[in-house]
Write an enzyme that holds these catalytic residues in place. Structure first.
Site, PDB file in Angstrom:
ATOM      1  N   GLU A 116       0.824  -1.207   0.000  1.00 60.18           N
ATOM      2  CA  GLU A 116       0.000   0.000   0.000  1.00 60.18           C
ATOM      3  C   GLU A 116       0.862   1.263   0.000  1.00 60.18           C
ATOM      4  O   GLU A 116       0.554   2.238  -0.694  1.00 60.18           O
ATOM      5  CB  GLU A 116      -0.945  -0.041   1.201  1.00 60.18           C
ATOM      6  CG  GLU A 116      -2.012  -1.110   1.058  1.00 60.18           C
ATOM      7  CD  GLU A 116      -2.727  -1.458   2.344  1.00 60.18           C
ATOM      8  OE1 GLU A 116      -3.621  -2.330   2.296  1.00 60.18           O
ATOM      9  OE2 GLU A 116      -2.410  -0.886   3.406  1.00 60.18           O
ATOM     10  N   GLU A 137      -4.083 -10.606   2.297  1.00 53.24           N
ATOM     11  CA  GLU A 137      -5.145 -10.388   3.262  1.00 53.24           C
ATOM     12  C   GLU A 137      -6.378 -11.261   3.065  1.00 53.24           C
ATOM     13  O   GLU A 137      -6.931 -11.811   4.028  1.00 53.24           O
ATOM     14  CB  GLU A 137      -5.555  -8.912   3.271  1.00 53.24           C
ATOM     15  CG  GLU A 137      -4.503  -7.972   3.843  1.00 53.24           C
ATOM     16  CD  GLU A 137      -3.655  -7.319   2.767  1.00 53.24           C
ATOM     17  OE1 GLU A 137      -3.259  -8.034   1.805  1.00 53.24           O
ATOM     18  OE2 GLU A 137      -3.390  -6.110   2.867  1.00 53.24           O
TER      19      GLU A 137
END
Length: 276
Positions: A116, A137
């Protein structure tokens, strides 16, 4: 372990380096957030700065996932940032929009939060042998939260973005280059020299020309604040679900948060959770 998890070095007035140093595996968490926020604020406000390079002091890890062992209130108690977003997406949005050019130099794992951060940077350059990118995730029952679903499809297309997110596996530096996840991958021995040379080339140019050009690229390519904020809210909700907590517990029992095979091959290990 030092309390300084993120350090700032001013190589020159126009070129800064930000280094992540949270051994053993560069986990990102509530203790890191205020330190990084202070640096992002300095980047935004410095009138002489042109280029900032993000890198790691930890062998094998650029930055990995969020800290699953810290109390939830340590994160939930942090106030929103200047954009009104929660602290993590707030910093990423501000980094992307600052007139300073940001470069992620990826040597080691840039997964979860690390991906990210790299996606929020203007450019990403990776080690062919040592860089690993990706989002594990979904394999752990979590919805990624730092705006990667809004950013990555703009870089690599819908199908490949879904492959990254829903496959929840590791992406090598060379494959990341092929997909467009990173600008380029280099033999590890060549990465530092290229990034340094490229950064100094940009530093030699006029700051206003750099910032105005970046502004118009941002207009054409950046997601909205609403997209960034929505992902983080859903991420927090997903972490609290019983199935997600079960999967996180299994990963912690097998070595998550510690140096070893689970952190080194997290994509593989999340793929085993539903097979038992």
């Amino acid at each position: 372990m030092s309390d300084k998890l993120v350090s700032l070095a001013k190589e020159s007035p126009a070129l800064w380096r930000v280094t992540f140093n949270n051994p053993p595996v560069n986990i990102f968490g509530p203790k890191t957030i205020p330190q990084l926020n202070e640096i992002i604020s300095a980047i935004e406000s410095d009138e002489h700065l042109k280029v900032v390079i993000f890198e790691s002091a930890i062998e094998g890890f650029f930055m990995t996932h969020y800290d699953f062992l810290s109390p939830a209130e340590d994160t939930s108690s942090l106030p929103p940032g200047p954009t009104g977003l929660l602290p993590w997406p707030d910093m990423l949005v501000r980094l992307s929009r600052t007139p300073v050019v940001s470069i992620a130099k990826i040597r080691g794992r840039a997964t979860g939060c690390g991906s990210e951060l790299a996606l929020a940077c203007d450019m990403r350059f990776a080690s062919s042998e040592k860089a690993i990118l990706g989002h594990f995730e979904v394999g752990a029952g979590i919805v990624p939260g730092g705006c990667p679903m809004a950013r990555l499809p703009r870089l690599i297309g819908r199908g490949r973005a879904l492959e990254v997110f829903l496959g929840a596996d590791d992406i090598s530096g060379d494959l990341a280059e092929k997909y467009g996840y990173v600008n380029r991958s280099f033999p590890d021995a060549e990465l530092d020299a290229f990034v340094d040379s490229f950064a100094k080339r940009i530093v030699s140019f006029d700051k206003l020309a750099l910032s105005d050009t970046k502004h118009f690229v941002n207009v054409a390519s950046l997601p909205s604040d609403e997209e960034a904020g929505a992902e983080m809210i859903v991420c927090y909700a997903s972490i609290g679900r019983p199935e997600t907590q079960r999967r996180i517990k299994l990963l912690l029992e097998r070595g998550l948060h510690k140096a070893g095979d689970v952190e080194t091959r997290l994509g593989y290990h999340v793929g085993q959770l539903g097979c038992e």
